[in-house]
Design a protein around this motif. Structure first.
Motif, mmCIF file in Angstrom:
data_model
loop_
_atom_site.group_PDB
_atom_site.id
_atom_site.type_symbol
_atom_site.label_atom_id
_atom_site.label_comp_id
_atom_site.label_asym_id
_atom_site.label_seq_id
_atom_site.Cartn_x
_atom_site.Cartn_y
_atom_site.Cartn_z
ATOM 1 N N UNK A 63 -33.343 6.355 -23.292
ATOM 2 C CA UNK A 63 -31.880 6.370 -23.249
ATOM 3 C C UNK A 63 -31.336 5.078 -23.856
ATOM 4 N N UNK A 64 -30.353 5.228 -24.737
ATOM 5 C CA UNK A 64 -29.749 4.078 -25.396
ATOM 6 C C UNK A 64 -28.264 4.066 -25.053
ATOM 7 N N UNK A 65 -27.796 3.102 -24.239
ATOM 8 C CA UNK A 65 -26.365 3.032 -23.952
ATOM 9 C C UNK A 65 -25.621 2.393 -25.125
ATOM 10 N N UNK A 66 -24.551 3.050 -25.565
ATOM 11 C CA UNK A 66 -23.732 2.546 -26.664
ATOM 12 C C UNK A 66 -22.360 2.209 -26.081
ATOM 13 N N UNK A 67 -21.945 0.931 -26.132
ATOM 14 C CA UNK A 67 -20.664 0.555 -25.526
ATOM 15 C C UNK A 67 -19.488 1.212 -26.249
ATOM 16 N N UNK A 68 -18.468 1.553 -25.469
ATOM 17 C CA UNK A 68 -17.249 2.143 -26.014
ATOM 18 C C UNK A 68 -16.377 1.018 -26.569
ATOM 19 N N UNK A 69 -15.870 1.142 -27.802
ATOM 20 C CA UNK A 69 -15.042 0.061 -28.364
ATOM 21 C C UNK A 69 -13.726 -0.125 -27.615
ATOM 22 N N UNK A 70 -13.247 0.902 -26.910
ATOM 23 C CA UNK A 70 -11.987 0.801 -26.174
ATOM 24 C C UNK A 70 -12.177 0.292 -24.756
ATOM 25 N N UNK A 71 -13.402 -0.036 -24.385
ATOM 26 C CA UNK A 71 -13.679 -0.568 -23.055
ATOM 27 C C UNK A 71 -13.961 0.491 -22.007
ATOM 28 N N UNK A 72 -14.105 1.737 -22.401
ATOM 29 C CA UNK A 72 -14.405 2.818 -21.462
ATOM 30 C C UNK A 72 -15.873 2.827 -21.100
ATOM 31 N N UNK A 73 -16.305 3.861 -20.424
ATOM 32 C CA UNK A 73 -17.725 3.950 -20.065
ATOM 33 C C UNK A 73 -18.586 4.137 -21.314
ATOM 34 N N UNK A 74 -19.787 3.580 -21.307
ATOM 35 C CA UNK A 74 -20.640 3.685 -22.493
ATOM 36 C C UNK A 74 -21.147 5.108 -22.711
ATOM 37 N N UNK A 75 -21.360 5.448 -23.973
ATOM 38 C CA UNK A 75 -21.986 6.714 -24.339
ATOM 39 C C UNK A 75 -23.493 6.500 -24.311
ATOM 40 N N UNK A 76 -24.232 7.445 -23.756
ATOM 41 C CA UNK A 76 -25.682 7.304 -23.662
ATOM 42 C C UNK A 76 -26.334 8.300 -24.620
ATOM 43 N N UNK A 77 -27.093 7.770 -25.576
ATOM 44 C CA UNK A 77 -27.859 8.606 -26.497
ATOM 45 C C UNK A 77 -29.210 8.883 -25.853
ATOM 46 N N UNK A 78 -29.632 10.140 -25.875
ATOM 47 C CA UNK A 78 -30.894 10.517 -25.237
ATOM 48 C C UNK A 78 -31.859 11.002 -26.307
ATOM 49 N N UNK A 79 -33.063 10.450 -26.300
ATOM 50 C CA UNK A 79 -34.135 10.850 -27.213
ATOM 51 C C UNK A 79 -35.339 11.278 -26.385
#
Length: 107
Positions: free
Chosen positions: A33-49
Motif C-alpha cells: 500500500x502506498x499512501x499518496x497525500x491529498x494536495x488540498x489537505x484531505x485524507x490521503x489516497x491509498x494505492x494498492x498493489x
C-alpha cells in the motif's frame, strides 16, 4: 533487513522499481500500500498493489515477484477458516430471521 528491487506494473507507479523489504522467507508482502497525500489537505489516497510472480517459469529457489496495480483496492482473500464464527444478523435488522423453532408460528 534485506530488501529486493521489485518492479511495479499498472497504475501511477507503472514502470518504477522500488526496494521492498522481504521477510524471513525471502518474499515481499502480498499487498503493498502506498499512501499518496491529498494536495488540498484531505485524507490521503491509498494505492494498492498485489504481489504476482514475475516469471511463471521461475523455479522455487529464485522466485521473483512484481507488483500489479489493484484498482479495486484492499480486498480480502476470501478465505473462510473453520474456527471463524459466521456473522449473526443484528436485532435491528428488519430482514433478520426471527428466533424460535422453524415451525413455530409465534416466532
Amino acid at each position: 533487513m534485506k530488501s529486493e528491487d521489485t518492479p511495479f506494473e499498472g497504475g501511477p507507479m507503472d514502470g518504477r522499481v522500488l526496494p521492498v523489504l522481504v521477510g524471513m522467507t525471502g518474499h515481499p508482502p502480498k499487498t503493498y500500500r502506498i499512501p499518496v497525500p491529498d494536495p488540498d489537505g484531505g485524507p490521503p489516497t491509498v494505492l494498492v498493489y498485489r504481489r504476482v510472480p514475475r516469471d511463471p517459469r521461475g523455479g522455487l529457489r529464485f522466485a521473483r515477484w512484481k507488483y500489479a496495480y489493484a484498482p479495486e483496492g484492499a480486498k480480502g482473500s476470501g478465505r473462510k477458516w473453520p474456527w471463524s464464527k459466521p456473522e449473526r444478523p443484528s436485532a435491528a435488522d428488519p430482514d433478520a430471521t426471527p428466533g424460535g423453532k422453524p415451525d413455530d408460528a409465534d416466532g
